[in-house]
Enzyme design. Structure first.
Site, PDB file in Angstrom:
ATOM      1  N   LEU A 145     -21.578  27.415  67.083  1.00 20.45           N
ATOM      2  CA  LEU A 145     -21.004  26.539  66.095  1.00 20.45           C
ATOM      3  C   LEU A 145     -21.807  26.696  64.933  1.00 20.45           C
ATOM      4  CD1 LEU A 145     -21.119  23.113  68.021  1.00 20.45           C
ATOM      5  CD2 LEU A 145     -19.255  24.608  67.761  1.00 20.45           C
ATOM      6  N   GLY A 146     -23.068  27.285  64.867  1.00 16.13           N
ATOM      7  CA  GLY A 146     -23.618  27.420  63.540  1.00 16.13           C
ATOM      8  C   GLY A 146     -25.230  28.274  63.972  1.00 16.13           C
TER       9      GLY A 146
ATOM     10  N   GLY B  28     -29.255  29.399  61.804  1.00 15.93           N
ATOM     11  CA  GLY B  28     -29.978  29.595  60.630  1.00 15.93           C
ATOM     12  C   GLY B  28     -31.346  30.103  60.810  1.00 15.93           C
ATOM     13  N   ARG B  29     -32.369  29.645  60.009  1.00 17.04           N
ATOM     14  CA  ARG B  29     -33.566  30.078  60.328  1.00 17.04           C
ATOM     15  C   ARG B  29     -34.062  29.487  61.481  1.00 17.04           C
ATOM     16  NH1 ARG B  29     -33.034  26.240  56.784  1.00 17.04           N
ATOM     17  NH2 ARG B  29     -34.181  24.329  57.066  1.00 17.04           N
TER      18      ARG B  29
ATOM     19  N   VAL C 142     -26.697  26.837  67.230  1.00 18.21           N
ATOM     20  CA  VAL C 142     -26.309  25.522  67.584  1.00 18.21           C
ATOM     21  C   VAL C 142     -24.837  25.872  68.499  1.00 18.21           C
ATOM     22  CG1 VAL C 142     -24.967  23.265  66.936  1.00 18.21           C
ATOM     23  CG2 VAL C 142     -26.759  24.344  65.350  1.00 18.21           C
TER      24      VAL C 142
ATOM     25  N   LYS D 149     -28.625  21.844  69.269  1.00 17.61           N
ATOM     26  CA  LYS D 149     -29.212  22.779  68.441  1.00 17.61           C
ATOM     27  C   LYS D 149     -30.601  23.289  68.762  1.00 17.61           C
ATOM     28  CE  LYS D 149     -31.453  22.386  63.622  1.00 17.61           C
ATOM     29  NZ  LYS D 149     -31.420  21.382  62.440  1.00 17.61           N
TER      30      LYS D 149
ATOM     31  N   ASP E  54     -32.640  19.904  51.301  1.00 11.08           N
ATOM     32  CA  ASP E  54     -31.916  21.116  51.631  1.00 11.08           C
ATOM     33  C   ASP E  54     -30.376  21.205  51.637  1.00 11.08           C
ATOM     34  OD1 ASP E  54     -31.729  24.042  52.244  1.00 11.08           O
ATOM     35  OD2 ASP E  54     -31.854  23.614  54.431  1.00 11.08           O
TER      36      ASP E  54
END
Length: 404
Positions: A129-130, A132-133, A137, A152, A244
């Site tokens: 779903l996503g 990053g650092r 997810v 996550k 953020d």
């Protein structure tokens, strides 16, 4: 400027509370009549009385017709907008200020569990779903209830990194708002911590910015920014800074609506007025000048990021993005941005004013979240009506040329 890579009005006339003109005229007529009768010869009294009665009756019938003659004259006093084809609210447009759908579970105060997560949840590692650092997810399902959620998975190499994730959990435990993603559970293993959260399926707001085929109007942007601002207002009332805020950290509830949820509280911090907070993290093009200068941060730091997001949604451009991070940071420190790009040609002056009141180098002069919600761009129904009529598409210069 480089483009992104990435109410009813109730008309209460109170009948003017006016004294009926026919009453005063009748009284006046009777006084005149009686005065005439006193100077008449007594021998003609009966005849005069008969005549006066006839005159009174005629006078009365004339007076009764006067309100009918005067009535049409009162009509123009009604406001223009109340007599339009669309009814009394023609000059106003009430935007959908209803909250985003709540999470399918009650707000929870979560602590990490060391149980094997796979005993309770089926995590679909193929459906991302996503990311990053922090990690990735994935979509997941709770085995006992069949509830669809999001997992996550945050890689933690040492205890310090685990504490950072636990700080995120503590922040989320305090946040119970429809525009903020909700935490369901948390599991800890030797190499990672997994946060089980509310699932939304509409994708990142960032995707709508870069999609040239998505018909994003200025009024759509009003709806989106209003919700983000409401989420920030709640966070700030709880003395929490997001720090953020960017389009990648705002999820759309569905692809058909403009309802959103703010996510990723990994960099969020509790604001303590007596403890001066400095941070040295964030995504370069969204950083406020005080973060770059390693000065104290507070609520206006989030408001700067809101200004950048608003600019991006309206134009499809990033106001400070340079050829590299150094140039981007210098543009921010110089507060170097403008509305000169063609993408702003059809954007309202109110929208530009909204951005101008947020992208201010001195943080003390920026609008707060509460002030932003009162700004005409987010609150003026007459403006919203004009935008609704106009239906101008943002990023209009990106639209395909008309067929010849």
């Amino acid at each position: 400027m480089p483009s992104l890579p990435m109410s009813t009005c109730e008309i209460n006339q109170d009948s003017k509370d006016s004294t009926d003109p026919q009453e005063s005229l009748e009284d006046h007529a009777e006084l005149i009549g009686s005065a005439k009768r006193r100077v008449k010869d007594e021998t003609l009294e009966k005849e005069d009385l008969k005549k006066s009665r006839v005159e009174d009756e005629l006078e009365k019938s004339k007076e009764e017709t006067k309100p009918e003659i005067n009535e049409p004259k009162e009509e123009p006093e009604k406001p223009e907008e109340s007599r339009s084809e669309d009814g009394p609210t023609t000059e106003e447009y009430i935007i959908d200020c209803s909250p985003s759908p709540s999470a399918p579970f009650e707000h929870r105060v979560v602590t990490t569990k060391s149980h094997q997560i796979t005993a309770y949840y089926t995590i679909n590692r193929d459906e991302i779903l996503g990311g990053g650092r922090f990690g990735m997810v994935h979509k997941c399902v709770e085995k006992s209830s069949g509830l669809t959620l999001a997992a996550k998975i945050i890689k933690t190499r040492n205890q310090k990194e685990k504490e950072v994730v636990k700080s995120e959990i503590e922040v989320m435990n305090q946040l119970n708002h429809a525009n903020l993603i909700q935490l369901y559970a948390a599991y800890e293993s030797r190499s990672d911590v997994t946060l089980i959260m509310e699932y939304v399926e509409g994708g990142e707001l960032f995707d709508r910015i870069i999609d040239e085929n998505y018909k994003l109007t200025e009024l759509d942007t009003v709806l989106l920014i209003r919700q983000i601002t409401e989420g920030l207002q709640y966070m700030h009332k709880m003395y929490i800074l997001h720090l953020d805020l960017k389009p990648e950290n705002i999820l759309c509830v569905s692809r058909e609506t403009n309802k959103i949820k703010i996510i990723d509280f990994g960099l969020a911090r509790r604001y303590k007025p007596r403890e001066k907070l400095r941070v040295n993290f964030g995504t370069p093009e969204f950083l406020a000048p005080e973060v770059i200068n390693y000065e104290f941060v507070s609520f206006p730091t989030d408001m700067w990021s809101l200004g950048v997001i608003t600019y991006m949604l309206l134009s499809g451009l990033s106001p400070f993005l340079g050829d590299d991070d150094n140039e981007t940071l210098n543009n921010i420190l110089e507060c170097k941005w403008s509305f000169e790009e063609a993408e702003f040609t059809d954007i309202s002056e109110e929208a530009k004013d909204f951005i101008t009141r947020l992208l201010i180098k001195s943080k003390s002069w920026r609008m707060s979240a509460s002030q932003s919600l009162k700004h005409p761009w987010l609150s003026d129904r007459s403006l919203h009506y004009r935008l609704h009529q106009k239906k101008n598409k943002c990023h209009s210069t990106h639209a395909p040329p008309p067929e010849s």
